[in-house]
Scaffold this active site. Structure first.
Site, mmCIF file in Angstrom:
data_model
loop_
_atom_site.group_PDB
_atom_site.id
_atom_site.type_symbol
_atom_site.label_atom_id
_atom_site.label_comp_id
_atom_site.label_asym_id
_atom_site.label_seq_id
_atom_site.Cartn_x
_atom_site.Cartn_y
_atom_site.Cartn_z
ATOM 1 C CD GLU A 11 8.748 -1.044 -3.243
ATOM 2 O OE1 GLU A 11 7.954 -0.435 -2.501
ATOM 3 O OE2 GLU A 11 9.029 -2.230 -3.076
ATOM 4 C CG ASP A 12 6.712 2.664 0.243
ATOM 5 O OD1 ASP A 12 7.432 1.736 -0.180
ATOM 6 O OD2 ASP A 12 5.942 2.512 1.208
ATOM 7 C CG ASP B 33 1.838 1.204 7.376
ATOM 8 O OD1 ASP B 33 1.214 0.418 8.122
ATOM 9 O OD2 ASP B 33 2.700 0.802 6.564
ATOM 10 C CE LYS C 164 -3.517 -2.173 2.870
ATOM 11 N NZ LYS C 164 -4.150 -2.155 4.198
ATOM 12 N N GLY C 165 2.107 1.101 0.378
ATOM 13 C CA GLY C 165 2.964 2.258 0.609
ATOM 14 C C GLY C 165 3.182 3.159 -0.580
ATOM 15 C CG PHE D 250 9.759 2.750 11.790
ATOM 16 C CD1 PHE D 250 9.840 1.644 10.967
ATOM 17 C CD2 PHE D 250 8.514 3.261 12.098
ATOM 18 C CE1 PHE D 250 8.690 1.035 10.468
ATOM 19 C CE2 PHE D 250 7.356 2.661 11.606
ATOM 20 C CZ PHE D 250 7.449 1.551 10.789
ATOM 21 C CB VAL D 251 10.601 7.242 7.744
ATOM 22 C CG1 VAL D 251 11.956 7.781 8.184
ATOM 23 C CG2 VAL D 251 10.765 6.221 6.635
ATOM 24 C CE LYS E 155 14.315 3.596 6.698
ATOM 25 N NZ LYS E 155 13.753 2.765 7.778
ATOM 26 N NE ARG F 53 -0.963 2.230 4.668
ATOM 27 C CZ ARG F 53 0.066 1.458 4.340
ATOM 28 N NH1 ARG F 53 1.042 1.939 3.601
ATOM 29 N NH2 ARG F 53 0.119 0.208 4.756
#
Length: 183
Positions: A103-104, A163, A47-48, A156-157, A135, A169
């Site tokens: 991709e996110d 999310d 979903k990202g 952690f973003v 990253k 999100r």
């Protein structure tokens, strides 16, 4: 939703909505040049990648086809398990097509590495990767990313599609989630 709507949830903002939009515009111009005269299928990873895919697609000044694939290696964790499950496969046949995976974020690279192998077995003309965030310090495998937005630290973003337990999100930028939220 803006960071001001989340008092105490974010340790800091890394990338603003304005920076994201400007970088997506730059990436779109390069994609247009690279695929001039060729068909192009954008495949968003759910979903990202929803926000990235929507904004990138709207920025492109050419015809494209779009499809979605849902894979998971996270569940509700903050770290990838490395075990990939297909939750939704493509509706489009990719044999002979030029595919751009959108991709996110790329962190360990394990899920994307699996996805690239899966797609290669389907006989596309080409497969490239477009990722908003990367990253480098979290990489466990090398992934060739043709279009990369921003390199970020191994924090952690959340936001802009990313999310934690299905929340955050809709944050307009990307921020570091405060540890007290997930510990």
């Amino acid at each position: 939703m803006d960071s001001s709507d989340l008092p105490g949830d974010l340790a800091k903002m890394l990338v603003s909505e304005e920076q994201i939009r400007a970088r997506l515009a730059e990436m779109a111009r390069q994609i247009e040049a690279d695929y001039e005269g060729k068909d192009l299928l954008l495949v968003g990873v759910l979903k990202g990648a929803v926000m990235v895919m929507a904004d990138l697609a709207r920025e492109l000044k050419r015809h494209i086809d779009m499809d979605w694939m849902a894979v998971s290696s996270y569940g509700t964790s903050t770290q990838s398990s490395g075990v990939v499950r297909i939750l939704k496969d493509l509706d489009t046949e990719i044999a002979g097509r030029n595919v751009l995976i959108v991709e996110d974020i790329i962190d360990s690279g394990l899920t994307l590495s699996w996805l690239l192998e899966n797609f290669a077995s389907r006989g596309p003309a080409s497969v490239e990767v477009c990722a908003l965030l990367r990253k480098p310090d979290a990489a466990k495998v090398h992934i060739d990313v043709k279009y990369a937005g921003f390199e970020i630290p191994n924090d952690f973003v959340v936001g802009y599609g990313l999310d934690y337990a299905e929340k955050y999100r809709n944050l307009r930028g990307v921020g570091v989630l405060a540890p007290h939220v997930y510990e």
